[in-house]
Design a protein around this motif. Sequence first.
Motif, PDB file in Angstrom:
ATOM      1  N   GLU A 102      18.553  22.240  23.948  1.00 25.04           N
ATOM      2  CA  GLU A 102      19.861  23.050  24.624  1.00 25.04           C
ATOM      3  C   GLU A 102      20.944  22.985  23.802  1.00 25.04           C
ATOM      4  N   LEU A 103      21.288  21.752  23.210  1.00 25.84           N
ATOM      5  CA  LEU A 103      22.741  21.438  22.274  1.00 25.84           C
ATOM      6  C   LEU A 103      22.411  22.256  21.268  1.00 25.84           C
ATOM      7  N   ASN A 104      21.479  22.390  20.518  1.00 28.22           N
ATOM      8  CA  ASN A 104      21.311  23.036  19.232  1.00 28.22           C
ATOM      9  C   ASN A 104      21.439  24.592  19.669  1.00 28.22           C
ATOM     10  N   ASP A 105      20.830  25.187  20.808  1.00 25.46           N
ATOM     11  CA  ASP A 105      20.950  26.426  20.975  1.00 25.46           C
ATOM     12  C   ASP A 105      22.575  26.872  21.154  1.00 25.46           C
ATOM     13  N   ALA A 106      23.117  25.918  22.248  1.00 25.36           N
ATOM     14  CA  ALA A 106      24.666  26.268  22.530  1.00 25.36           C
ATOM     15  C   ALA A 106      25.547  26.144  21.331  1.00 25.36           C
ATOM     16  N   PHE A 115      24.163  22.212  13.815  1.00 25.37           N
ATOM     17  CA  PHE A 115      24.676  20.892  14.101  1.00 25.37           C
ATOM     18  C   PHE A 115      24.280  20.049  12.959  1.00 25.37           C
ATOM     19  N   ILE A 116      25.378  19.559  12.191  1.00 31.76           N
ATOM     20  CA  ILE A 116      24.847  18.877  11.228  1.00 31.76           C
ATOM     21  C   ILE A 116      25.522  17.500  11.093  1.00 31.76           C
ATOM     22  N   VAL A 117      25.082  16.237  11.038  1.00 30.12           N
ATOM     23  CA  VAL A 117      25.489  14.991  11.069  1.00 30.12           C
ATOM     24  C   VAL A 117      24.731  14.130  10.102  1.00 30.12           C
ATOM     25  N   ALA A 118      25.388  13.413   9.303  1.00 29.37           N
ATOM     26  CA  ALA A 118      24.765  12.288   8.417  1.00 29.37           C
ATOM     27  C   ALA A 118      24.026  11.292   9.242  1.00 29.37           C
ATOM     28  N   VAL A 119      22.596  11.248   9.557  1.00 28.54           N
ATOM     29  CA  VAL A 119      22.124  10.499  10.609  1.00 28.54           C
ATOM     30  C   VAL A 119      21.605   9.128  10.056  1.00 28.54           C
ATOM     31  N   LYS A 120      21.792   8.832   8.864  1.00 25.93           N
ATOM     32  CA  LYS A 120      21.439   7.393   8.468  1.00 25.93           C
ATOM     33  C   LYS A 120      22.331   6.646   9.054  1.00 25.93           C
ATOM     34  N   GLY A 121      21.476   5.434   9.578  1.00 24.37           N
ATOM     35  CA  GLY A 121      22.390   4.422  10.371  1.00 24.37           C
ATOM     36  C   GLY A 121      22.540   4.728  11.689  1.00 24.37           C
ATOM     37  N   LEU A 122      22.474   6.023  12.010  1.00 32.19           N
ATOM     38  CA  LEU A 122      22.316   6.338  13.421  1.00 32.19           C
ATOM     39  C   LEU A 122      21.225   6.436  14.240  1.00 32.19           C
ATOM     40  N   GLY A 123      21.221   6.053  15.627  1.00 32.23           N
ATOM     41  CA  GLY A 123      20.058   6.202  16.336  1.00 32.23           C
ATOM     42  C   GLY A 123      20.311   7.602  17.193  1.00 32.23           C
ATOM     43  N   LYS A 124      18.998   8.005  17.864  1.00 32.28           N
ATOM     44  CA  LYS A 124      19.293   9.065  18.705  1.00 32.28           C
ATOM     45  C   LYS A 124      20.355   9.413  19.980  1.00 32.28           C
ATOM     46  N   ASP A 125      20.576   8.145  20.157  1.00 30.13           N
ATOM     47  CA  ASP A 125      21.575   8.360  21.406  1.00 30.13           C
ATOM     48  C   ASP A 125      23.005   8.542  20.597  1.00 30.13           C
ATOM     49  N   ASP A 126      23.267   7.874  19.353  1.00 33.63           N
ATOM     50  CA  ASP A 126      24.371   7.948  18.632  1.00 33.63           C
ATOM     51  C   ASP A 126      24.545   9.776  18.282  1.00 33.63           C
ATOM     52  N   ILE A 127      23.524  10.208  17.887  1.00 33.39           N
ATOM     53  CA  ILE A 127      23.489  11.538  17.533  1.00 33.39           C
ATOM     54  C   ILE A 127      23.676  12.257  18.435  1.00 33.39           C
ATOM     55  N   LEU A 128      23.370  12.140  19.765  1.00 34.80           N
ATOM     56  CA  LEU A 128      23.315  12.976  20.759  1.00 34.80           C
ATOM     57  C   LEU A 128      24.612  12.945  21.583  1.00 34.80           C
ATOM     58  N   ALA A 129      25.413  11.709  21.265  1.00 34.63           N
ATOM     59  CA  ALA A 129      26.770  11.670  21.662  1.00 34.63           C
ATOM     60  C   ALA A 129      27.683  12.521  20.982  1.00 34.63           C
ATOM     61  N   ALA A 130      27.400  12.359  19.561  1.00 35.17           N
ATOM     62  CA  ALA A 130      28.264  13.021  18.690  1.00 35.17           C
ATOM     63  C   ALA A 130      28.156  14.577  19.072  1.00 35.17           C
ATOM     64  N   PHE A 131      26.643  14.994  19.264  1.00 38.66           N
ATOM     65  CA  PHE A 131      26.564  16.466  19.445  1.00 38.66           C
ATOM     66  C   PHE A 131      27.273  16.881  20.698  1.00 38.66           C
ATOM     67  N   THR A 133      29.887  15.724  22.061  1.00 37.93           N
ATOM     68  CA  THR A 133      31.096  15.699  21.799  1.00 37.93           C
ATOM     69  C   THR A 133      31.945  17.045  20.894  1.00 37.93           C
ATOM     70  N   ARG A 134      31.195  17.168  19.827  1.00 39.82           N
ATOM     71  CA  ARG A 134      31.631  18.219  18.914  1.00 39.82           C
ATOM     72  C   ARG A 134      31.149  19.435  19.257  1.00 39.82           C
ATOM     73  N   VAL A 135      30.418  19.718  20.020  1.00 41.52           N
ATOM     74  CA  VAL A 135      30.133  21.159  20.596  1.00 41.52           C
ATOM     75  C   VAL A 135      31.241  21.813  21.412  1.00 41.52           C
ATOM     76  N   ASP A 136      32.325  20.902  21.926  1.00 39.86           N
ATOM     77  CA  ASP A 136      33.457  21.280  22.311  1.00 39.86           C
ATOM     78  C   ASP A 136      34.590  21.751  21.318  1.00 39.86           C
ATOM     79  N   ASN A 137      34.603  21.406  20.045  1.00 46.49           N
ATOM     80  CA  ASN A 137      35.420  21.485  19.152  1.00 46.49           C
ATOM     81  C   ASN A 137      35.699  23.118  19.013  1.00 46.49           C
ATOM     82  N   SER A 138      36.749  23.342  17.983  1.00 49.23           N
ATOM     83  CA  SER A 138      36.865  24.516  17.789  1.00 49.23           C
ATOM     84  C   SER A 138      36.247  24.964  16.534  1.00 49.23           C
ATOM     85  N   ARG A 139      35.899  26.311  16.266  1.00 47.95           N
ATOM     86  CA  ARG A 139      35.384  26.686  15.132  1.00 47.95           C
ATOM     87  C   ARG A 139      35.714  26.066  13.929  1.00 47.95           C
TER      88      ARG A 139
END
Length: 165
Positions: A102-106, A115-131, A133-139
């Motif tokens: 759902e987030l990827n599509d939006a 959506f691009i994030v350097a995932v090293k050292g992050l867990g799926k919950d960290d990535i989901l939280a960043a996702f 948050t960032r989906v609301d950013n300006s282009r």
Amino acid sequence: MISRDEFVSRFGGVFEHSPFIAERAYDAGFIVEPLTSGGVHSALTKIFRAASAEERLGVLRAHPDLAGRLAIAGELTEDSRKEQAGAGLDRLSPAEHARFTELNDAYVTKFGFPFIVAVKGLGKDDILAAFETRVDNSREAEFATATAQVEKIALLRLQSMLPES
């Protein structure tokens, strides 16, 4: 001195599916031996930043969706597969996978790149939280964030290949 072909073969995929960056860095004379992760990263990053906005957008678009269809089909690059698996994205529950989809599509609909994030050292919950948050950013803000994340991913990949400088 490392040959152009060897350099491009070895480092052409550091920026996902974008060997032009390694080609231009070599051709510009930015490559200094001995090769170090910091030195090669500096050379490649200069080229990435000097690329046109359309070329940088192409680099962003070359990245796969996180936990997306390429991952499911087993068609990620080896680097991307290892990075996503290290973050646990290959072990999502059906509900987690649905949320990522759902987030990827939006995100792609809004920004025109994944959506691009350097995932090293992050867990799926960290990535989901960043996702989320960032989906609301300006282009503009998200393009800047995504390009910075691409540069970070490149550095992490180089650090696994070469000694640090």
